[in-house]
Motif scaffolding. Structure first.
Motif, PDB file in Angstrom:
ATOM      1  N   ALA A  50      -3.295 -12.489 -10.649  1.00  0.00           N
ATOM      2  CA  ALA A  50      -3.078 -13.047  -9.307  1.00  0.00           C
ATOM      3  C   ALA A  50      -3.798 -12.130  -8.329  1.00  0.00           C
ATOM      4  N   PHE A  51      -4.675 -12.695  -7.526  1.00  0.00           N
ATOM      5  CA  PHE A  51      -5.474 -11.912  -6.589  1.00  0.00           C
ATOM      6  C   PHE A  51      -5.095 -12.314  -5.167  1.00  0.00           C
ATOM      7  N   LEU A  52      -4.720 -11.327  -4.350  1.00  0.00           N
ATOM      8  CA  LEU A  52      -4.306 -11.589  -2.976  1.00  0.00           C
ATOM      9  C   LEU A  52      -5.229 -10.880  -1.995  1.00  0.00           C
ATOM     10  N   ALA A  53      -5.420 -11.510  -0.848  1.00  0.00           N
ATOM     11  CA  ALA A  53      -6.186 -10.901   0.238  1.00  0.00           C
ATOM     12  C   ALA A  53      -5.353 -10.950   1.511  1.00  0.00           C
ATOM     13  N   ALA A  54      -5.459  -9.895   2.295  1.00  0.00           N
ATOM     14  CA  ALA A  54      -4.817  -9.830   3.608  1.00  0.00           C
ATOM     15  C   ALA A  54      -5.896 -10.015   4.667  1.00  0.00           C
ATOM     16  N   ARG A  55      -5.612 -10.901   5.608  1.00  0.00           N
ATOM     17  CA  ARG A  55      -6.535 -11.153   6.715  1.00  0.00           C
ATOM     18  C   ARG A  55      -5.766 -11.128   8.021  1.00  0.00           C
ATOM     19  N   ASP A  56      -6.477 -10.763   9.103  1.00  0.00           N
ATOM     20  CA  ASP A  56      -5.842 -10.812  10.413  1.00  0.00           C
ATOM     21  C   ASP A  56      -5.932 -12.227  10.977  1.00  0.00           C
ATOM     22  N   ASP A  57      -5.419 -12.425  12.170  1.00  0.00           N
ATOM     23  CA  ASP A  57      -5.393 -13.765  12.766  1.00  0.00           C
ATOM     24  C   ASP A  57      -6.786 -14.350  12.968  1.00  0.00           C
ATOM     25  N   ALA A  58      -7.784 -13.482  13.105  1.00  0.00           N
ATOM     26  CA  ALA A  58      -9.159 -13.952  13.297  1.00  0.00           C
ATOM     27  C   ALA A  58      -9.873 -14.199  11.962  1.00  0.00           C
ATOM     28  N   GLY A  59      -9.203 -13.896  10.848  1.00  0.00           N
ATOM     29  CA  GLY A  59      -9.804 -14.124   9.532  1.00  0.00           C
ATOM     30  C   GLY A  59     -10.511 -12.920   8.950  1.00  0.00           C
ATOM     31  N   ALA A  60     -10.489 -11.788   9.655  1.00  0.00           N
ATOM     32  CA  ALA A  60     -11.153 -10.588   9.136  1.00  0.00           C
ATOM     33  C   ALA A  60     -10.372 -10.051   7.930  1.00  0.00           C
ATOM     34  N   LEU A  61     -11.098  -9.669   6.902  1.00  0.00           N
ATOM     35  CA  LEU A  61     -10.500  -9.119   5.695  1.00  0.00           C
ATOM     36  C   LEU A  61      -9.937  -7.731   5.973  1.00  0.00           C
ATOM     37  N   LEU A  62      -8.664  -7.542   5.640  1.00  0.00           N
ATOM     38  CA  LEU A  62      -7.993  -6.257   5.851  1.00  0.00           C
ATOM     39  C   LEU A  62      -7.811  -5.488   4.550  1.00  0.00           C
ATOM     40  N   GLY A  63      -7.604  -6.215   3.461  1.00  0.00           N
ATOM     41  CA  GLY A  63      -7.395  -5.546   2.188  1.00  0.00           C
ATOM     42  C   GLY A  63      -7.134  -6.545   1.086  1.00  0.00           C
ATOM     43  N   VAL A  64      -7.088  -6.029  -0.130  1.00  0.00           N
ATOM     44  CA  VAL A  64      -6.887  -6.863  -1.318  1.00  0.00           C
ATOM     45  C   VAL A  64      -6.009  -6.131  -2.316  1.00  0.00           C
ATOM     46  N   GLY A  65      -5.482  -6.901  -3.260  1.00  0.00           N
ATOM     47  CA  GLY A  65      -4.722  -6.343  -4.370  1.00  0.00           C
ATOM     48  C   GLY A  65      -4.548  -7.409  -5.428  1.00  0.00           C
ATOM     49  N   ALA A  66      -4.296  -6.977  -6.649  1.00  0.00           N
ATOM     50  CA  ALA A  66      -4.155  -7.919  -7.748  1.00  0.00           C
ATOM     51  C   ALA A  66      -3.000  -7.500  -8.643  1.00  0.00           C
ATOM     52  N   LEU A  67      -2.455  -8.491  -9.328  1.00  0.00           N
ATOM     53  CA  LEU A  67      -1.390  -8.270 -10.293  1.00  0.00           C
ATOM     54  C   LEU A  67      -1.812  -8.928 -11.599  1.00  0.00           C
ATOM     55  N   ALA A  68      -1.951  -8.104 -12.638  1.00  0.00           N
ATOM     56  CA  ALA A  68      -2.328  -8.603 -13.955  1.00  0.00           C
ATOM     57  C   ALA A  68      -1.103  -8.633 -14.850  1.00  0.00           C
ATOM     58  N   GLU A  69      -1.004  -9.652 -15.690  1.00  0.00           N
ATOM     59  CA  GLU A  69       0.092  -9.712 -16.648  1.00  0.00           C
ATOM     60  C   GLU A  69      -0.305  -8.978 -17.919  1.00  0.00           C
ATOM     61  N   LEU A  70       0.474  -7.957 -18.262  1.00  0.00           N
ATOM     62  CA  LEU A  70       0.256  -7.233 -19.512  1.00  0.00           C
ATOM     63  C   LEU A  70       1.012  -7.912 -20.650  1.00  0.00           C
ATOM     64  N   ASP A  71       2.216  -8.345 -20.350  1.00  0.00           N
ATOM     65  CA  ASP A  71       3.027  -9.154 -21.258  1.00  0.00           C
ATOM     66  C   ASP A  71       4.049  -9.872 -20.381  1.00  0.00           C
ATOM     67  N   PRO A  72       4.858 -10.770 -20.917  1.00  0.00           N
ATOM     68  CA  PRO A  72       5.746 -11.566 -20.063  1.00  0.00           C
ATOM     69  C   PRO A  72       6.741 -10.766 -19.221  1.00  0.00           C
ATOM     70  N   GLY A  73       6.973  -9.503 -19.547  1.00  0.00           N
ATOM     71  CA  GLY A  73       7.898  -8.698 -18.770  1.00  0.00           C
ATOM     72  C   GLY A  73       7.273  -7.531 -18.041  1.00  0.00           C
ATOM     73  N   HIS A  74       5.941  -7.429 -18.080  1.00  0.00           N
ATOM     74  CA  HIS A  74       5.276  -6.226 -17.551  1.00  0.00           C
ATOM     75  C   HIS A  74       3.975  -6.600 -16.853  1.00  0.00           C
ATOM     76  N   GLY A  75       3.863  -6.218 -15.583  1.00  0.00           N
ATOM     77  CA  GLY A  75       2.640  -6.442 -14.827  1.00  0.00           C
ATOM     78  C   GLY A  75       1.961  -5.132 -14.481  1.00  0.00           C
ATOM     79  N   GLU A  76       0.698  -5.240 -14.133  1.00  0.00           N
ATOM     80  CA  GLU A  76      -0.082  -4.068 -13.720  1.00  0.00           C
ATOM     81  C   GLU A  76      -0.762  -4.348 -12.391  1.00  0.00           C
ATOM     82  N   LEU A  77      -0.627  -3.412 -11.444  1.00  0.00           N
ATOM     83  CA  LEU A  77      -1.359  -3.504 -10.187  1.00  0.00           C
ATOM     84  C   LEU A  77      -2.808  -3.127 -10.428  1.00  0.00           C
ATOM     85  N   LYS A  78      -3.721  -3.902  -9.839  1.00  0.00           N
ATOM     86  CA  LYS A  78      -5.154  -3.651  -9.979  1.00  0.00           C
ATOM     87  C   LYS A  78      -5.820  -3.821  -8.616  1.00  0.00           C
ATOM     88  N   SER A  79      -6.915  -3.146  -8.414  1.00  0.00           N
ATOM     89  CA  SER A  79      -7.837  -3.367  -7.292  1.00  0.00           C
ATOM     90  C   SER A  79      -7.184  -3.331  -5.920  1.00  0.00           C
TER      91      SER A  79
END
Length: 166
Positions: A50-79
């Motif tokens: 799952a890849f998420l982006a944060a933007r301000d009201d004008a649409g400018a990119l503020l940041g990003v982050g991702a969540l990868a599934e390692l197994d059904p009970g464990h995720g990993e933060l990426k990027s």
């Protein structure tokens, strides 16, 4: 507090590609090649991420982050990456909280992450520690590495609540 909207986005969006390239360049500048675990755009487009982006009201990119599934009970933060002009304004904490909410919704019992050990990564260490992440050993396919530091948090208990308050 900075007004922002955090939503799923395609990592191949041009301004996101530029931010991710900056992220990869910095990782390559601070760690040896075998210790760079950041994902490129094509790997961030996998169905298990799952890849998420944060933007301000004008649409400018503020940041990003991702969540990868390692197994059904464990995720990993990426990027996790905040755009330079938005640093110090709560962007990373907001993205982190949203990724932890997503992990909770997916039913993960915990979320882990790998980050660097150099001074360059000290702000990230503080962010994760404030959110309730605790140091841990290597997980998934990671191994002991003097250039890697590992953290984990339980998301089905008070850990998620603490992270969401930050």
């Amino acid at each position: 507090m900075l007004s922002m909207h955090i939503v799923p986005e395609d990592p191949a969006t041009p301004d996101i590609v530029a931010l991710l390239e900056e992220h990869l360049d910095d990782m390559r500048d601070t760690s040896p090649p075998e210790s760079v675990h950041a994902l490129d755009v094509s790997r961030l487009q996998r169905a298990d991420i799952a890849f998420l982006a944060a933007r301000d009201d004008a649409g400018a990119l503020l940041g990003v982050g991702a969540l990868a599934e390692l197994d059904p009970g464990h995720g990993e933060l990426k990027s996790m990456r905040t755009a330079s002009p938005a640093r110090g304004r709560g962007v990373a904490g907001a993205i982190l909280a949203e990724l932890l909410r997503l992990a909770q919704a997916r039913g993960y019992a915990r979320v882990s992450l790998e980050t660097g050990t150099h001074e360059y990564f000290s702000a990230a260490h503080r962010l994760y520690e404030r959110a309730g992440f605790a140091p841990t050993g290597p997980f998934s396919d990671y191994t002991e590495d003097p250039h890697s530091r590992y953290f984990t948090i339980r998301v089905e208990t008070d850990g998620a609540e603490n992270a969401l308050e930050g």
